[in-house]
Structures are given as structure tokens and as C-alpha cells.
Design a protein around this motif. Structure first.
Motif, PDB file in Angstrom:
ATOM      1  N   ASN A  13       0.843  -1.357  -0.094  1.00  0.00           N
ATOM      2  CA  ASN A  13       0.171   0.137   0.093  1.00  0.00           C
ATOM      3  C   ASN A  13       0.958   1.280   0.097  1.00  0.00           C
ATOM      4  OD1 ASN A  13      -2.625   1.403   0.317  1.00  0.00           O
ATOM      5  ND2 ASN A  13      -1.547   2.209   2.197  1.00  0.00           N
ATOM      6  N   LEU A  17      -2.958   6.798   4.775  1.00  0.00           N
ATOM      7  CA  LEU A  17      -3.894   6.217   5.469  1.00  0.00           C
ATOM      8  C   LEU A  17      -5.069   7.078   6.139  1.00  0.00           C
ATOM      9  CD1 LEU A  17      -1.623   3.657   7.238  1.00  0.00           C
ATOM     10  CD2 LEU A  17      -2.877   3.354   5.163  1.00  0.00           C
ATOM     11  N   LEU A  23      -7.013   3.394   3.719  1.00  0.00           N
ATOM     12  CA  LEU A  23      -7.287   2.800   4.878  1.00  0.00           C
ATOM     13  C   LEU A  23      -8.259   1.162   4.452  1.00  0.00           C
ATOM     14  CD1 LEU A  23      -7.044   2.568   8.190  1.00  0.00           C
ATOM     15  CD2 LEU A  23      -9.155   3.695   8.118  1.00  0.00           C
ATOM     16  N   HIS A  26      -7.273  -1.919   0.688  1.00  0.00           N
ATOM     17  CA  HIS A  26      -6.254  -3.140   0.938  1.00  0.00           C
ATOM     18  C   HIS A  26      -6.024  -3.321   2.674  1.00  0.00           C
ATOM     19  CE1 HIS A  26      -4.480  -4.173  -3.262  1.00  0.00           C
ATOM     20  NE2 HIS A  26      -5.796  -4.946  -2.881  1.00  0.00           N
ATOM     21  N   CYS A  27      -5.540  -2.173   3.253  1.00  0.00           N
ATOM     22  CA  CYS A  27      -5.064  -2.267   4.668  1.00  0.00           C
ATOM     23  C   CYS A  27      -5.955  -3.049   5.559  1.00  0.00           C
ATOM     24  CB  CYS A  27      -4.809  -0.811   5.167  1.00  0.00           C
ATOM     25  SG  CYS A  27      -3.432  -0.049   4.304  1.00  0.00           S
ATOM     26  N   THR A  28      -7.418  -2.611   5.763  1.00  0.00           N
ATOM     27  CA  THR A  28      -8.228  -3.094   6.403  1.00  0.00           C
ATOM     28  C   THR A  28      -8.449  -4.777   6.027  1.00  0.00           C
ATOM     29  OG1 THR A  28      -9.371  -1.404   6.995  1.00  0.00           O
ATOM     30  CG2 THR A  28     -10.489  -3.299   7.640  1.00  0.00           C
ATOM     31  N   THR A  30      -6.323  -6.844   4.545  1.00  0.00           N
ATOM     32  CA  THR A  30      -5.063  -7.481   4.603  1.00  0.00           C
ATOM     33  C   THR A  30      -4.957  -7.805   6.132  1.00  0.00           C
ATOM     34  OG1 THR A  30      -4.082  -6.208   2.651  1.00  0.00           O
ATOM     35  CG2 THR A  30      -2.620  -7.274   4.270  1.00  0.00           C
ATOM     36  N   LEU A  31      -5.166  -7.102   7.182  1.00  0.00           N
ATOM     37  CA  LEU A  31      -4.972  -7.303   8.467  1.00  0.00           C
ATOM     38  C   LEU A  31      -6.020  -8.141   8.848  1.00  0.00           C
ATOM     39  CD1 LEU A  31      -4.255  -3.870   9.631  1.00  0.00           C
ATOM     40  CD2 LEU A  31      -2.616  -5.410   9.103  1.00  0.00           C
ATOM     41  N   LEU A  37       0.898  -6.701   5.486  1.00  0.00           N
ATOM     42  CA  LEU A  37       0.834  -5.424   4.813  1.00  0.00           C
ATOM     43  C   LEU A  37       2.145  -4.640   4.794  1.00  0.00           C
ATOM     44  CD1 LEU A  37      -1.102  -3.347   3.497  1.00  0.00           C
ATOM     45  CD2 LEU A  37      -1.318  -2.487   6.226  1.00  0.00           C
ATOM     46  N   LEU A  39       4.112  -1.071   3.920  1.00  0.00           N
ATOM     47  CA  LEU A  39       3.654   0.307   3.816  1.00  0.00           C
ATOM     48  C   LEU A  39       4.961   0.858   3.244  1.00  0.00           C
ATOM     49  CD1 LEU A  39       1.636   0.800   7.042  1.00  0.00           C
ATOM     50  CD2 LEU A  39       0.547   0.459   4.808  1.00  0.00           C
ATOM     51  N   CYS A 384       2.747  -6.114   9.826  1.00  0.00           N
ATOM     52  CA  CYS A 384       2.905  -4.881   9.049  1.00  0.00           C
ATOM     53  C   CYS A 384       4.102  -4.576   9.000  1.00  0.00           C
ATOM     54  CB  CYS A 384       2.108  -3.638  10.024  1.00  0.00           C
ATOM     55  SG  CYS A 384       2.164  -2.046   9.097  1.00  0.00           S
TER      56      CYS A 384
END
Length: 402
Positions: A13, A17, A23, A26-28, A30-31, A37, A39, A384
Motif C-alpha cells: 500500500n 492512510l 485505509l 487493501h489495509c483493513t 489485509t489485516l 501489509l 507500507l 505490518c
């Protein structure tokens, strides 16, 4: 489900954010999947290409300006992207040439569509449909119903332009302390008016045409800037360009080109000739305005309201550095009867968010959105990784379990 994420995946990503797209796209997910993730501290096209070539990245989201920068690198021609499962994109109209450049590397481009009000995703295109439905943003997302309707809220037929309306638990609840705006945004049964125009094919795949507010009405005919902007991609000597409407005494509005050039020998007629014989005469731009740069949001969208305001001589309530003051005064095309003027300034779209997992509000176009309270779901120890500032070397970084 859109990306078929597994805990073994590594997702890159580079988007900010503080934006709902950075946010939530992809981020949420992925987690939530317990995946890794990665960054980057900022977008750098060489850093991105190095990461993709390294074979350590499975998925990445790149907006249109990012794709232009990455595919424009000299190293792109020989880049091996065989380790990348898919490139995700959205936020604006994506020129077909950009999609095809990525497809030529054997990597499917999956497009999404959404707004802050839809918590980003309203539709998405799965990778198995990427080649056959080039340019489509797919169908309704898992929790979101989507329709195309006319001005009276009635469904339109396949191939007919209509406004995208959405409904589902992913939508915002209301504009904060603005009941009038909330009432205007929703109709019959909780359907939200997005303000975007699209067409659907016989199989229900959606193709976004443009923002309804950006549509130009010239002599009673609808002109969609995105159709014209596609034709300007790749014009020699032109760095970036867009299309906006300008008031006209005869036609009501006429389209004009606003462009940035890196070659002073490129003149107005070079751009206007691009449209000759390729679009109907009423759609063809009538003038060119040269600027130093196009004002963009954090997600890369051109802020057309600023260009329209500058053209009209208005001063929107924004920083003076937001619009390049290079004299946005186009000279009319020879033989065309054009007038000066333009539309009034529109609101600047700004987004801020409270921490994930809290009841919060998002500001969109100076309207606060009230979002439902949420509780963080347990995840299987996501990772992360934050790449160092200089990311030309293979990706390494600090690891965290949260």
C-alpha cells in the motif's frame, strides 16, 4: 472475497492512510485476513516497481496517476511482474492504454468503485473478468446492492446511462448535523444517490462514465469529459490533461482542454486535432488552457471545481497554492464562437477519520458523515512491514503483530 486474500499474502500500500481508500481498500482486508501489509512512507514509482519485480508482493493498489508514473519508467519495458497476482485500481476513470500496459505483463487489473459514503467499496471487478470486461468496475460488492437509475429513480436498460445508487450496511448513516443533505442523498428504501453516471452491459457489469456534476451539457446534449480525456492520453509533449465545461452564450456550455506541457512547441491545435473525426462535433473541445499543474486530491483525482473557478475568475475558499495561477484563460479555437465565463466554485473535498474500531465521523466535501459504531474483529496475527525511506533495495523493515 474480492482479492482472495490468505495469511500467506503480502500486500503493498502506497496510498495515504488518512483517506478512506488508503485505509479500507487493501489495509483493513489485509489485516483482517492475517496477511502481511507492506507500507511505503510515500509513493515513489521506482520503489513500487522494485517491490513488484522483487517477487515479494502479491497485490498492490495503484491509482491512475501512479500507474502513469510506474509504466512510464524506462525499467518498465523489461520488468518481470510474474510474481504479482493482481493490480487493483480505481478512484477515477482509468485510460484503457494503462490497463493494457499492465495486462501485457500478464497481470490482471481489477477495478473498484466506491465513495467515502460507501466505506470505499460499492462495486468490484474480480481478476477472472479483468481481460474480458476491460474498463468495468464490476458488480455490487459483497454487502452492497447497486442499481443504475434515471432522474426519477427508475431502473435504466442495459447500455443506457444512469446514476449509480447504492444500498447496504456498508453505507454511512447520515451527514453529521445536516438532515437536509441526508434527505437529498437518499430515496425510496434507503438507496443512496452517488452522483456518478454509468452504463451496464447485458451481464450487469458496470462501466462508470463520469461524475454527474462534471457532465457538460452543450446545446442540450450530454458530454462526458472522461470520454474525451481518454483520447488525450499519450499525446507527445503533454504531461497531463483534463476536460472541463465553460459557459457559452450560444450553447450553454462547451468543453475545453486544460493541460500541462513539457514541450513549448506543442500548441492548441495539436490537442484540438486529436478529436477531429473521433467524436461528434458537439463533443469536441473548443479551446485549450495551459497551466503549470493540475490540482489533485490526495487520491489523485483532479479537482475540477478549482479549475472551473479559476476560469470563471472566482476565488474558492482554499489555499492560493491549490490552483496553479498561470493564467487559466484559453484562446478560442479559430472559427468557433466561444464566450468567457464558467461555473461557480464547488466545495473542496477533504477527508479525516477517527481511529478504526470507534464510532466516528468522516468529513466529505465539508459534510460530516456519521458512521455506525464498529468493534474490531479478531484477526490471525497480521504483519505490518514499513519500508525504509529509501526503498530501492529489497523490502525490509520493522515488524509488528498489530
Amino acid at each position: 472475497a474480492m482479492m482472495d486474500l490468505t495469511p500467506a499474502d503480502r500486500v503493498l500500500n502506497t496510498m495515504p492512510l488518512f483517506h478512506v481508500g488508503g485505509l479500507n481498500v487493501h489495509c483493513t482486508p489485509t489485516l483482517a485476513a492475517g496477511a502481511t501489509l507492506v507500507l511505503h512512507p510515500r509513493f515513489d514509482p521506482r520503489c513500487v516497481l522494485d517491490a513488484l519485480v522483487s517477487g515479494s508482493i502479491d497485490l498492490v493498489t495503484l491509482l491512475a496517476p501512479m500507474l502513469v508514473a510506474v509504466t512510464g519508467l524506462p525499467e518498465w519495458a523489461d520488468a518481470d511482474l510474474s510474481g504479482v497476482r493482481a493490480v487493483n485500481t480505481g478512484a477515477s476513470m482509468i485510460p484503457s492504454a494503462l490497463i493494457e500496459a499492465v495486462h501485457a505483463k500478464g497481470v490482471p487489473v481489477t477495478q473498484i468503485y466506491g465513495l467515502t459514503e460507501t466505506s470505499t467499496l460499492a462495486t468490484y471487478l474480480r481478476k477472472e473478468h479483468a481481460h474480458e470486461r476491460l474498463g468495468s468496475c464490476g458488480k455490487g460488492a459483497l454487502t452492497c446492492e447497486v442499481r443504475l437509475v434515471d432522474d426519477d429513480g427508475r431502473d435504466v436498460a442495459p447500455g443506457t446511462a444512469g446514476e449509480i445508487v447504492a444500498r447496504g450496511p456498508n453505507l454511512f448513516r447520515e451527514y453529521w448535523r445536516d438532515p437536509e443533505a441526508t434527505a437529498d442523498a437518499f430515496f425510496d428504501g434507503g438507496w443512496f444517490r452517488t452522483g456518478d453516471v454509468a452504463v451496464a452491459d447485458d451481464a450487469g457489469f458496470i462501466y462508470v462514465q463520469d461524475r454527474k456534476k462534471d457532465m457538460i451539457i452543450s446545446g442540450g446534449e450530454n458530454v462526458y469529459p472522461a470520454e474525451l480525456e481518454q483520447l488525450l492520453v499519450g499525446v507527445p509533449g503533454v504531461v497531463e490533461s483534463t476536460i472541463i465545461g465553460r459557459a457559452d452564450d450560444r450553447w450553454g456550455e462547451v468543453p475545453i482542454v486544460v493541460a500541462v506541457r513539457d514541450d513549448e512547441t506543442v500548441v492548441d491545435d495539436d490537442l484540438l486535432a486529436v478529436f477531429d473525426g473521433r467524436v461528434a462535433r458537439y463533443k469536441a473541445p473548443k479551446a485549450v488552457a495551459w497551466v503549470d499543474s493540475l490540482p489533485r486530491t490526495a487520491m489523485g483525482k483532479v479537482q475540477k471545481h478549482l479549475l472551473r473557478a479559476d476560469l470563471a475568475g472566482c476565488s474558492p475558499n482554499v489555499s492560493s497554492t491549490a490552483v496553479p495561477k498561470s493564467g487559466l484563460e484559453p484562446s478560442p479555437r479559430h472559427g468557433d464562437d466561444d464566450s468567457s465565463g464558467g461555473r461557480a466554485a464547488r466545495r473542496v473535498s477533504v477527508e479525516r477519520a477517527r481511529p478504526v474500531g470507534h464510532a466516528g465521523e468522516l468529513e466529505s466535501g465539508r459534510r460530516w458523515l456519521k458512521m455506525p459504531a464498529t468493534s474490531p474483529s479478531p484477526v490471525s496475527r497480521p504483519t505490518c512491514m514499513v519500508s525504509p525511506s529509501s526503498c530501492h533495495s529489497p523490502i525490509t523493515g520493522m515488524q509488528s503483530d498489530s
